[in-house]
Write a protein that holds these residues in place. Structure first.
Motif, PDB file in Angstrom:
ATOM      1  N   ILE B  23      -0.048  -5.796  -6.459  1.00  0.00           N
ATOM      2  CA  ILE B  23      -0.767  -6.107  -5.232  1.00  0.00           C
ATOM      3  C   ILE B  23      -0.878  -7.608  -5.047  1.00  0.00           C
ATOM      4  N   LYS B  24      -1.049  -8.282  -6.149  1.00  0.00           N
ATOM      5  CA  LYS B  24      -1.162  -9.729  -6.053  1.00  0.00           C
ATOM      6  C   LYS B  24       0.071 -10.288  -5.353  1.00  0.00           C
ATOM      7  N   ARG B  26       2.223  -8.612  -3.593  1.00  0.00           N
ATOM      8  CA  ARG B  26       2.375  -8.063  -2.249  1.00  0.00           C
ATOM      9  C   ARG B  26       1.524  -8.845  -1.262  1.00  0.00           C
ATOM     10  N   SER B  27       0.294  -9.057  -1.658  1.00  0.00           N
ATOM     11  CA  SER B  27      -0.602  -9.764  -0.760  1.00  0.00           C
ATOM     12  C   SER B  27      -0.061 -11.151  -0.473  1.00  0.00           C
ATOM     13  N   MET B  30       2.786 -10.816   1.802  1.00  0.00           N
ATOM     14  CA  MET B  30       2.322 -10.318   3.095  1.00  0.00           C
ATOM     15  C   MET B  30       1.781 -11.478   3.915  1.00  0.00           C
ATOM     16  N   TYR B  31       0.935 -12.260   3.255  1.00  0.00           N
ATOM     17  CA  TYR B  31       0.320 -13.330   4.021  1.00  0.00           C
ATOM     18  C   TYR B  31       1.265 -14.504   4.192  1.00  0.00           C
ATOM     19  N   ASP B 214      13.562 -10.139   1.453  1.00  0.00           N
ATOM     20  CA  ASP B 214      12.325 -10.348   0.689  1.00  0.00           C
ATOM     21  C   ASP B 214      11.209 -10.990   1.513  1.00  0.00           C
ATOM     22  N   GLN B 216      10.293 -10.021   4.283  1.00  0.00           N
ATOM     23  CA  GLN B 216       9.620  -8.950   5.030  1.00  0.00           C
ATOM     24  C   GLN B 216       9.211  -7.787   4.128  1.00  0.00           C
ATOM     25  N   VAL B 217      10.063  -7.454   3.184  1.00  0.00           N
ATOM     26  CA  VAL B 217       9.779  -6.344   2.273  1.00  0.00           C
ATOM     27  C   VAL B 217       9.605  -6.923   0.874  1.00  0.00           C
ATOM     28  N   ASP B 218       8.422  -6.760   0.321  1.00  0.00           N
ATOM     29  CA  ASP B 218       8.124  -7.315  -0.995  1.00  0.00           C
ATOM     30  C   ASP B 218       9.103  -6.757  -2.027  1.00  0.00           C
ATOM     31  N   LEU B 223       7.337  -2.737  -0.507  1.00  0.00           N
ATOM     32  CA  LEU B 223       6.509  -2.405   0.654  1.00  0.00           C
ATOM     33  C   LEU B 223       6.765  -3.350   1.819  1.00  0.00           C
ATOM     34  N   ASP B 224       6.821  -2.766   3.019  1.00  0.00           N
ATOM     35  CA  ASP B 224       6.902  -3.534   4.249  1.00  0.00           C
ATOM     36  C   ASP B 224       5.531  -4.162   4.506  1.00  0.00           C
ATOM     37  N   LYS B 225       5.456  -4.983   5.535  1.00  0.00           N
ATOM     38  CA  LYS B 225       4.169  -5.624   5.819  1.00  0.00           C
ATOM     39  C   LYS B 225       3.225  -4.700   6.585  1.00  0.00           C
ATOM     40  N   ALA B 226       1.944  -4.994   6.469  1.00  0.00           N
ATOM     41  CA  ALA B 226       0.912  -4.327   7.256  1.00  0.00           C
ATOM     42  C   ALA B 226      -0.085  -5.401   7.660  1.00  0.00           C
TER      43      ALA B 226
END
Lengths: 301, 251
Positions: B23-24, B26-27, B30-31, B214, B216-218, B223-226
């Motif tokens: 998650i780290k 991903r976040s 994502m950001y 990469d 856009q998708v981690d 995972l794609d973005k949200a």
């Protein structure tokens, strides 16, 4: 491990994490001074008790949906492993694209496996020789054959996630969001594979594979409501024969319990072609249809 | 917290680990990614040509609450996309190839259908709650350019298309959990996967093989973005004359 960093990171994926504790202030107050906080937070005993309390009872039937998703991801990952091992993929862009897709499927397997385990349930497992894996294509299978299977798998995956997303409404730990974030990646993969095959990126009426069972509905054999695969057992909804999933040529969208569907070709004020109207919406599949022998179920070793 | 003490040495890290390390990253992506995308769009919106501010921007339009709010939010997104592709489709002189024009004509139809469907669904299920027609502001997009070149202050057509499609995917992904009705969640899912197909296609036109890159998708989580509605609306703001408020969407 930095306790406060951990809380912040949990809060990013689970905005409700702080509510799961008594309250942010209560947690911090209970920790007392900074020195005591640091000392306490460094204590694994404290951490475990806190998180056990915060997440107690949040595991639920959601794990059935996750194991279902994991089954599909394992199938895809093993398929791409075999595809790459076939040495049929031309070097350069095609090899790079397939490698990228496999990387994502492997990541989905890892993420779903660890998530299911975190929720206290046994995840479906698979290796190249055991558990959930792809049934090898016959000897003599070509690059084109593999790509066609890839398209079927990806488009089926896109339909499958849609079919069970609603079961994750209200699920804890942002499981629905994670499922959606996987779902859209599968759609990107599908578009890529379709492009590599000379098809349009979206499912359409000119698809060369449009009569493949993946794009149809119904089941060959009605399955039960429980599947045992790869060392795990999970429930799936019973097949509802009265409501086979819509065909991809469907133009009737948005039916609710209270209202009839809207015809997206003829009833939107502006007329649209049936092909455009159908292509604008991907369709879902019931879980029983996905795991049927005519679809993903038939691809399992 | 007097829960039964447990042999925590392994327990806590085990619980934390799967939701922690991935998650780290991903976040972060994502950001980081959202910022990159947002930067492109904000830059476009800050184009020097767009220095006139219509009076209507003084009023903030609420997208509404609950599921209707989510539908209006999607309707706002689709209005923007549909207007953009209608303009692309209608160009008398285009920098796109004939094959690209053929594809974009279909994409234009998909987005127009999404927009018109959402309007019909909102009028059907929540009469009187429909978001008004929005006025697009595409002054930050150069419709004579296929892609922006170094030094350009405006987005090319493909840059804008990519930004809109990726934003749409992240928007639907982030809005899913705000939806209470299963039927609406399914229809959102039916739309978002088509947006993701568009996004993959447009990305490949700009950079072959970047369909799920990469940014856009981690790469770690796959995972794609949200993104939250408020984040998305803030990014969209550069392209819409009206000011929207998404703070009550889904609540």
């Amino acid at each position: 491990m930095n306790f406060f960093q951990l809380i912040d990171q949990l809060a990013e994926v689970d905005p409700d994490v702080l509510d799961r504790f008594d309250s942010r202030r209560a947690v911090f107050n209970s920790l007392g001074t900074l020195a005591r906080r640091s000392a306490l937070a460094a204590t694994p005993l404290f951490m475990g008790a806190l998180f056990q309390k915060a997440y107690a009872g949040t595991a639920s039937v959601s794990t059935d949906v996750l194991n279902y998703a994991l089954t599909l991801e394992l199938l895809e990952a093993d398929f791409y492993r075999q595809f790459i091992a076939s040495t049929l993929i031309p070097g350069g862009a095609p090899a790079a694209a397939i490698a990228k897709i496999k990387q994502h499927e492997d990541a989905h397997v890892t993420l779903l496996t660890s998530t299911i385990r975190t929720l206290g349930v046994t995840p479906v497992a698979g290796t190249s020789t055991t558990g959930v894996r792809f049934k090898a294509l016959p000897a003599g299978a070509t690059y084109a054959n593999y790509l066609a299977v890839a398209q079927v798998l990806e488009d089926t995956g896109v339909r499958a996630y849609k079919g069970r997303a609603a079961e994750l409404i209200g699920a804890p730990n942002d499981l629905l969001t994670i499922a959606l974030q996987i779902h859209s990646v599968e759609a990107r993969h599908a578009a890529q594979i379709r492009t590599m095959r000379g098809q349009l990126p979206w499912i359409n009426n000119n698809d060369d594979l449009k009569t493949d069972p993946a794009y149809l509905n119904g089941v060959r054999n009605a399955t039960g409501t429980s599947l045992t695969l790869g060392g795990a057992t999970f429930a799936i909804p019973a097949y509802d024969a009265t409501k086979p999933s819509p065909l991809e040529s469907n133009v009737l969208q948005g039916a609710t319990a209270a209202a009839a569907a809207v015809n997206t070709a003829t009833a939107l004020g502006t007329p649209y072609t049936a092909d455009d109207a159908a292509a604008a919406f991907d369709e879902y599949l019931q879980a029983a249809e996905v795991v049927d022998a005519s679809r993903a179920g038939g691809l399992l070793a | 917290m007097p829960d039964t003490p447990r042999p925590i040495g392994s327990d806590a890290p085990q619980l934390a680990q799967p939701r922690y390390t991935p998650i780290k990253r991903r976040s972060f992506f994502m950001y980081a990614g959202a910022t990159a995308g947002a930067t492109a769009l904000v830059l476009a919106g800050c184009s020097k040509d767009s220095d006139t501010t219509p009076a209507s921007t003084n009023t903030t339009i609420s997208l509404g609450t609950g599921d209707v709010g989510v539908l209006n939010y999607a309707y706002a997104l689709e209005q923007l996309e549909a207007a953009f592709y209608a303009q692309v489709k209608g160009l008398t002189s285009t920098p796109l190839s004939p094959a690209e024009v053929t594809y974009f004509t279909q994409v234009a139809a998909h987005e127009a259908i999404h927009r018109d469907f959402l309007r019909a669904a909102i009028n059907r299920d929540a009469p009187g709650k429909l978001l008004q027609d929005l006025t697009p502001n595409f002054s930050g997009i150069d419709f004579t350019k296929r892609t922006m070149a170094a030094g350009d202050s405006k987005l090319g057509i493909l840059d804008a298309a990519k930004a809109f499609e990726d934003l749409g995917v992240a928007a639907y992904n982030g809005a899913g959990k705000l939806i209470k009705s299963p039927a609406y969640l399914v229809i959102a899912g039916q739309i978002v996967s088509v947006e993701a197909r568009h996004a993959a296609y447009v990305r490949n036109l700009i950079t072959p093989g970047s369909f799920a890159a990469d940014d856009q998708v981690d790469a770690t989580t796959g995972l794609d973005k949200a993104l939250t509605p408020s984040t998305v609306i803030a990014i969209m703001g550069a392209f819409i004359t009206q000011k929207l408020d998404a703070s009550t969407v889904g609540h």
